[in-house]
Design a protein around this motif. Structure first.
Motif, mmCIF file in Angstrom:
data_model
loop_
_atom_site.group_PDB
_atom_site.id
_atom_site.type_symbol
_atom_site.label_atom_id
_atom_site.label_comp_id
_atom_site.label_asym_id
_atom_site.label_seq_id
_atom_site.Cartn_x
_atom_site.Cartn_y
_atom_site.Cartn_z
ATOM 1 N N LYS A 1 30.929 -23.079 19.169
ATOM 2 C CA LYS A 1 30.759 -24.687 18.757
ATOM 3 C C LYS A 1 29.543 -24.672 17.774
ATOM 4 C CE LYS A 1 29.517 -26.356 23.017
ATOM 5 N NZ LYS A 1 28.347 -27.661 23.831
ATOM 6 N N TYR B 1 38.761 -28.223 13.920
ATOM 7 C CA TYR B 1 40.552 -28.391 14.875
ATOM 8 C C TYR B 1 41.227 -27.927 15.826
ATOM 9 C CZ TYR B 1 35.806 -32.086 16.165
ATOM 10 O OH TYR B 1 35.257 -33.232 15.863
ATOM 11 N N PHE C 1 43.052 -31.858 21.535
ATOM 12 C CA PHE C 1 42.402 -31.657 20.734
ATOM 13 C C PHE C 1 41.340 -30.384 21.441
ATOM 14 C CE2 PHE C 1 42.886 -33.148 16.724
ATOM 15 C CZ PHE C 1 42.788 -34.054 16.834
ATOM 16 N N GLY C 2 40.420 -29.059 20.620
ATOM 17 C CA GLY C 2 40.115 -28.062 21.408
ATOM 18 C C GLY C 2 38.811 -28.501 20.621
ATOM 19 N N GLY C 3 37.088 -28.429 21.466
ATOM 20 C CA GLY C 3 35.966 -29.317 21.104
ATOM 21 C C GLY C 3 35.431 -28.180 19.705
ATOM 22 N N GLY C 4 36.072 -28.422 18.801
ATOM 23 C CA GLY C 4 35.723 -27.753 17.881
ATOM 24 C C GLY C 4 34.873 -27.199 18.008
#
Lengths: 107, 114
Positions: free
Chosen positions: A9, A86, A97-100
């Motif tokens: 994250k 992302y 999308f991924g979680g970023g």
């Protein structure tokens, strides 16, 4: 169903250090992957796409089908690289999308 | 920036009230999308449109409806807002098709449901 995972994250590095933002995907078809970036107070924008095999702002990303990964790399991070990144997978005109990952580059 | 605007840019509302967000484009792109952005979840697709009056559900469509009566406008409606719908909402557009893969994003709308 397709899935994109960005395991970190937050990634914090010092200016001039190498950077690698990880992205893993699961998809039964032939993947088409992108990296989007959102700088502070700016819109989300495309950084690069795997089919172009391009380098943008010193960033590169290689699609590894064996490891189902599309990691974003830069050899020497700059403070202006600090942003939210992302990873995204395209399927039939839709993006997953991924979680970023928030990248912070410290001076 | 691609010609995409969103209105309002910020909104605070109360639980149970209806809310409509507007996305307007000047690019004449066929595809329009609504996403919500939440920490740890990235962007998740709510609904999308592939033409006037042609819409379909995305990953997190419950509690949302959309309408597209003109190419340039895509409306997102929360019929009865809940606190779980507090989020930042992004509109995006795309030409669609194999030759145009990029999505262009609007500036976002920050919605707070009290």
């Amino acid at each position: 169903a397709q899935r994109v995972t960005q395991p970190e994250k937050l990634l914090s590095v010092f200016k001039g250090a190498p950077v690698e933002l990880k992205c893993n995907y699961s998809y039964s078809g032939s993947p088409e992957l992108f990296w989007y970036v959102q700088y502070s107070r700016q819109r989300l924008q495309l950084l690069l796409r795997h089919i172009s095999r391009e380098s943008i702002k010193g960033f590169t990303a290689d699609l590894n089908k064996g490891e189902t990964s599309f990691h974003l790399k830069k050899p020497f991070a700059q403070e202006e690289d600090s942003a939210m990144y992302y990873c995204a997978l395209r399927r039939r005109n839709m993006l997953t999308f991924g979680g970023g990952t928030r990248l912070m580059v410290k001076p | 920036d691609a010609g995409i605007t969103q209105s309002p840019r910020h909104k605070v509302t109360e639980t149970g009230t209806p809310v409509t967000l507007r996305c307007h484009q000047t690019e004449n792109h066929r595809y329009m999308y609504w996403y919500r952005q939440d920490p740890g979840h990235g962007l998740r697709l709510i609904h999308y449109s592939y033409g006037v009056k042609d819409t379909d559900k995305g990953e997190v469509s419950d509690g949302y409806s959309v309408s597209r009566s003109k190419t340039e406008d895509f409306l997102l409606t929360l019929e009865s807002a809940t606190s779980s719908q507090t989020s930042v909402y992004f509109c995006a557009i795309s030409e669609g098709g194999e030759g145009a893969r990029e999505q262009f994003f609007g500036p976002g709308t920050r919605l707070t449901v009290l």
